[in-house]
Write a protein that holds these residues in place. Structure first.
Motif, PDB file in Angstrom:
ATOM      1  N   GLY A  18       0.823  -1.196   0.000  1.00  0.00           N
ATOM      2  CA  GLY A  18       0.000   0.000   0.000  1.00  0.00           C
ATOM      3  C   GLY A  18       0.862   1.253   0.000  1.00  0.00           C
ATOM      4  O   GLY A  18       2.094   1.176  -0.042  1.00  0.00           O
ATOM      5  N   PRO A  19       0.234   2.436   0.070  1.00  0.00           N
ATOM      6  CA  PRO A  19       1.015   3.677   0.066  1.00  0.00           C
ATOM      7  C   PRO A  19       2.067   3.743   1.172  1.00  0.00           C
ATOM      8  O   PRO A  19       3.190   4.191   0.928  1.00  0.00           O
ATOM      9  N   SER A  20       1.728   3.302   2.383  1.00  0.00           N
ATOM     10  CA  SER A  20       2.694   3.376   3.479  1.00  0.00           C
ATOM     11  C   SER A  20       3.944   2.553   3.174  1.00  0.00           C
ATOM     12  O   SER A  20       5.077   3.017   3.367  1.00  0.00           O
ATOM     13  N   GLY A  21       3.757   1.330   2.715  1.00  0.00           N
ATOM     14  CA  GLY A  21       4.897   0.475   2.418  1.00  0.00           C
ATOM     15  C   GLY A  21       5.758   1.030   1.302  1.00  0.00           C
ATOM     16  O   GLY A  21       6.999   1.038   1.379  1.00  0.00           O
ATOM     17  N   ARG A  22       5.123   1.526   0.250  1.00  0.00           N
ATOM     18  CA  ARG A  22       5.888   2.035  -0.896  1.00  0.00           C
ATOM     19  C   ARG A  22       6.609   3.341  -0.571  1.00  0.00           C
ATOM     20  O   ARG A  22       7.746   3.552  -1.008  1.00  0.00           O
ATOM     21  N   ILE A  23       5.963   4.212   0.181  1.00  0.00           N
ATOM     22  CA  ILE A  23       6.619   5.464   0.553  1.00  0.00           C
ATOM     23  C   ILE A  23       7.790   5.185   1.487  1.00  0.00           C
ATOM     24  O   ILE A  23       8.868   5.778   1.349  1.00  0.00           O
ATOM     25  N   SER A  67       5.329  15.964  -7.574  1.00  0.00           N
ATOM     26  CA  SER A  67       4.992  16.622  -8.840  1.00  0.00           C
ATOM     27  C   SER A  67       4.165  15.716  -9.738  1.00  0.00           C
ATOM     28  O   SER A  67       3.319  16.189 -10.501  1.00  0.00           O
ATOM     29  N   ASP A  68       4.376  14.407  -9.647  1.00  0.00           N
ATOM     30  CA  ASP A  68       3.584  13.465 -10.444  1.00  0.00           C
ATOM     31  C   ASP A  68       2.203  13.215  -9.830  1.00  0.00           C
ATOM     32  O   ASP A  68       1.288  12.786 -10.524  1.00  0.00           O
ATOM     33  N   ILE A  69       2.046  13.468  -8.548  1.00  0.00           N
ATOM     34  CA  ILE A  69       0.769  13.251  -7.866  1.00  0.00           C
ATOM     35  C   ILE A  69      -0.143  14.465  -7.994  1.00  0.00           C
ATOM     36  O   ILE A  69      -1.350  14.342  -8.208  1.00  0.00           O
ATOM     37  N   GLU A  70       0.437  15.650  -7.898  1.00  0.00           N
ATOM     38  CA  GLU A  70      -0.335  16.881  -7.774  1.00  0.00           C
ATOM     39  C   GLU A  70      -1.305  17.106  -8.926  1.00  0.00           C
ATOM     40  O   GLU A  70      -2.423  17.595  -8.721  1.00  0.00           O
ATOM     41  N   GLU A 104      -2.135  28.403   1.004  1.00  0.00           N
ATOM     42  CA  GLU A 104      -3.003  28.367  -0.166  1.00  0.00           C
ATOM     43  C   GLU A 104      -4.068  27.297  -0.018  1.00  0.00           C
ATOM     44  O   GLU A 104      -5.183  27.438  -0.521  1.00  0.00           O
ATOM     45  N   GLU A 105      -3.714  26.189   0.642  1.00  0.00           N
ATOM     46  CA  GLU A 105      -4.655  25.096   0.872  1.00  0.00           C
ATOM     47  C   GLU A 105      -4.176  24.264   2.055  1.00  0.00           C
ATOM     48  O   GLU A 105      -3.003  24.310   2.433  1.00  0.00           O
ATOM     49  N   PHE A 106      -5.100  23.530   2.655  1.00  0.00           N
ATOM     50  CA  PHE A 106      -4.729  22.590   3.708  1.00  0.00           C
ATOM     51  C   PHE A 106      -3.984  21.391   3.138  1.00  0.00           C
ATOM     52  O   PHE A 106      -3.100  20.834   3.775  1.00  0.00           O
ATOM     53  N   GLY A 107      -4.391  20.982   1.950  1.00  0.00           N
ATOM     54  CA  GLY A 107      -3.810  19.797   1.340  1.00  0.00           C
ATOM     55  C   GLY A 107      -4.522  19.478   0.051  1.00  0.00           C
ATOM     56  O   GLY A 107      -5.133  20.349  -0.585  1.00  0.00           O
ATOM     57  N   PHE A 108      -4.447  18.214  -0.351  1.00  0.00           N
ATOM     58  CA  PHE A 108      -5.025  17.772  -1.620  1.00  0.00           C
ATOM     59  C   PHE A 108      -5.707  16.422  -1.423  1.00  0.00           C
ATOM     60  O   PHE A 108      -5.281  15.613  -0.586  1.00  0.00           O
ATOM     61  N   ASN A 109      -6.741  16.166  -2.224  1.00  0.00           N
ATOM     62  CA  ASN A 109      -7.438  14.885  -2.213  1.00  0.00           C
ATOM     63  C   ASN A 109      -7.172  14.174  -3.529  1.00  0.00           C
ATOM     64  O   ASN A 109      -7.238  14.783  -4.604  1.00  0.00           O
ATOM     65  N   ILE A 110      -6.865  12.881  -3.466  1.00  0.00           N
ATOM     66  CA  ILE A 110      -6.509  12.130  -4.659  1.00  0.00           C
ATOM     67  C   ILE A 110      -7.091  10.721  -4.582  1.00  0.00           C
ATOM     68  O   ILE A 110      -7.228  10.153  -3.485  1.00  0.00           O
ATOM     69  N   LEU A 111      -7.434  10.171  -5.723  1.00  0.00           N
ATOM     70  CA  LEU A 111      -7.868   8.777  -5.783  1.00  0.00           C
ATOM     71  C   LEU A 111      -6.725   7.862  -5.350  1.00  0.00           C
ATOM     72  O   LEU A 111      -5.576   8.039  -5.775  1.00  0.00           O
ATOM     73  N   ALA A 117      -0.544   4.231  -8.372  1.00  0.00           N
ATOM     74  CA  ALA A 117       0.110   4.112  -9.682  1.00  0.00           C
ATOM     75  C   ALA A 117       1.410   4.904  -9.714  1.00  0.00           C
ATOM     76  O   ALA A 117       2.436   4.430 -10.234  1.00  0.00           O
ATOM     77  N   VAL A 118       1.396   6.106  -9.159  1.00  0.00           N
ATOM     78  CA  VAL A 118       2.617   6.921  -9.120  1.00  0.00           C
ATOM     79  C   VAL A 118       3.681   6.249  -8.254  1.00  0.00           C
ATOM     80  O   VAL A 118       4.856   6.156  -8.637  1.00  0.00           O
ATOM     81  N   LEU A 119       3.284   5.764  -7.088  1.00  0.00           N
ATOM     82  CA  LEU A 119       4.247   5.135  -6.192  1.00  0.00           C
ATOM     83  C   LEU A 119       4.833   3.865  -6.792  1.00  0.00           C
ATOM     84  O   LEU A 119       6.033   3.590  -6.640  1.00  0.00           O
ATOM     85  N   GLU A 120       4.015   3.095  -7.479  1.00  0.00           N
ATOM     86  CA  GLU A 120       4.518   1.883  -8.140  1.00  0.00           C
ATOM     87  C   GLU A 120       5.560   2.233  -9.190  1.00  0.00           C
ATOM     88  O   GLU A 120       6.601   1.565  -9.315  1.00  0.00           O
ATOM     89  N   LYS A 121       5.315   3.291  -9.959  1.00  0.00           N
ATOM     90  CA  LYS A 121       6.254   3.714 -11.003  1.00  0.00           C
ATOM     91  C   LYS A 121       7.594   4.121 -10.394  1.00  0.00           C
ATOM     92  O   LYS A 121       8.664   3.709 -10.874  1.00  0.00           O
TER      93      LYS A 121
END
Length: 400
Positions: A18-23, A67-70, A104-111, A117-121
């Protein structure tokens, strides 16, 4: 434990795709450590989303993936909380505005699917990081190394193992780390939808008698929805036709975004909580949902997990610079000490808020309403809550 193959030697083994493991795998490999990521293939498409706060985004920037996630994420400029319980004591509407903090913002929401997909790449391209599509079948934790045997028959020896293999962690169980777990009489119905009116980068959370009903912006005129219901209420929603479900959800949202149209099929998840009694074992560190699980309130889950990873990287990198044992007891104890207060505070706060919505006890309802009233009326308190919500421990330091 036995294997016909000689152990493969690595500095660190990270388990979980998952995201935690890949990050964690990316961040550790970038410290110049030899790493292996053991992650099963994930064929199920995840329609859920994740809101990432600024400190999480800073970590993603540090490891070069932001930059690839944003480009696939929606900014979250305001957070609105509305009491829709219909009870005697109801709180006034409260709006948290990122501009009050000079952001400018608190953060971002992403699928989640886009994030994964970005983390796998990036994992596939990261030097010093080997990835195998496998699961851990057994594990032994010794004084100077851990040994993992995978279902595919590979034997891995590592000075440190990072367990990001989820709430039913094989590694946590193998290390004999117990958990405190609990359940709630609630089910989260999760889906994404299109709407006629623009969300204007405002996330809206209705507090209802069965739990939060939360709309979080996605790119364009789309939002993700988490509707927390009773088990029977969730079953009723899932049994509806698309047209009836769209109409019911629009009614619950008081038509603030106009007409709804489903863009994904609803999924449901029973709500529960879990905390590990220890975050470490011999040669083992727990991160993410291996260490803590709580309801989807306030978008705290992955953000708390990424703070685990940031603190783990900090102690491991310091040990490496000092030529110390980065998988030894001293380093792991330092990691656990860094994380204990944050995890306990977040878990208790989310649990308390969720239970305050469910109770019919009038003093609790009154206290919750009073807290919301004060947050709305007292600027310094409101700003303190915002800072602590997105970057705990930096109440008077957060700036861009």
């Amino acid at each position: 434990m036995s294997s016909s193959h000689a152990p493969e030697q690595f500095d660190i083994a990270i388990v979980g795709g998952g995201p935690s493991g890949r990050i964690a795998a990316l961040a550790l490999a970038q410290q110049g450590l030899s790493c292996i990521l053991i992650a099963p293939s994930m064929e199920i498409k995840d329609g859920r989303t994740t809101a990432l706060w600024q400190r999480s985004i800073d970590l993603l920037r540090d490891i070069g993936v932001w930059s690839d996630i944003e480009g696939n994420a929606a900014s979250l400029k305001k957070m609105r909380m509305i009491d829709s319980t219909g009870r005697l004591f109801r709180a006034p509407e409260v709006v948290f505005d990122s501009s009050e903090l000079g952001l400018e913002e608190f953060g971002f929401n992403i699928l989640n699917s886009e994030l994964n997909a970005v983390l796998e790449k990036f994992c596939a391209a990261q030097s010093g990081l080997e990835e195998i599509s496998d699961t851990v079948e057994s594990a032994e934790f010794g004084d100077d190394h851990a040994t993992l045997v995978t279902s595919g028959g590979r034997t891995i020896s590592a000075k440190l193992v990072v367990a990001a293999d989820g709430r039913r962690s094989t590694l946590r169980e193998a290390a004999g780390i117990e958990v405190k777990s609990w359940s709630y009489p609630q089910v989260a119905v999760v889906l994404n939808l299109e709407h006629r009116l623009p969300h204007q980068q405002v996330s809206t959370e209705f507090h209802t008698a069965t739990g939060p009903f939360t709309l979080v912006p996605l790119p364009g005129r789309q939002s993700s929805l988490v509707c927390v219901e009773t088990a029977d209420g969730a079953a009723d929603l899932l049994a509806m036709t698309d047209e009836d479900l769209e109409a019911d959800l629009e009614r619950r949202a008081h038509s603030i975004l106009g007409r709804f149209k489903l863009s994904t099929k609803p999924q449901s998840f029973p709500l529960s909580g879990l905390t590990a009694t220890s975050l470490v074992g011999p040669r083992l560190a727990l991160v993410g949902e291996t260490a803590h699980v709580f309801p989807p309130i306030g978008a705290q889950g992955l953000n708390l997990s990424l703070r685990d990873i940031r603190d783990l990287i900090s102690v491991v990198a310091s040990a490496k610079r000092a030529h110390a044992d980065f998988g030894g007891k001293t380093v792991l104890s330092a990691y656990e000490k860094k994380r204990f207060s944050d995890i306990r505070t977040r878990t208790n706060a989310v649990d308390m808020l969720n239970r305050s919505l469910l109770t019919g006890f009038l003093p609790v309802q009154a206290a919750r309403s009073a807290g919301m009233y004060l947050a709305g009326r007292i600027g310094p308190l409101r700003r303190l809550l915002m800072r602590e919500g997105i970057a705990p421990g930096t109440a008077f330091q957060l700036h861009r």
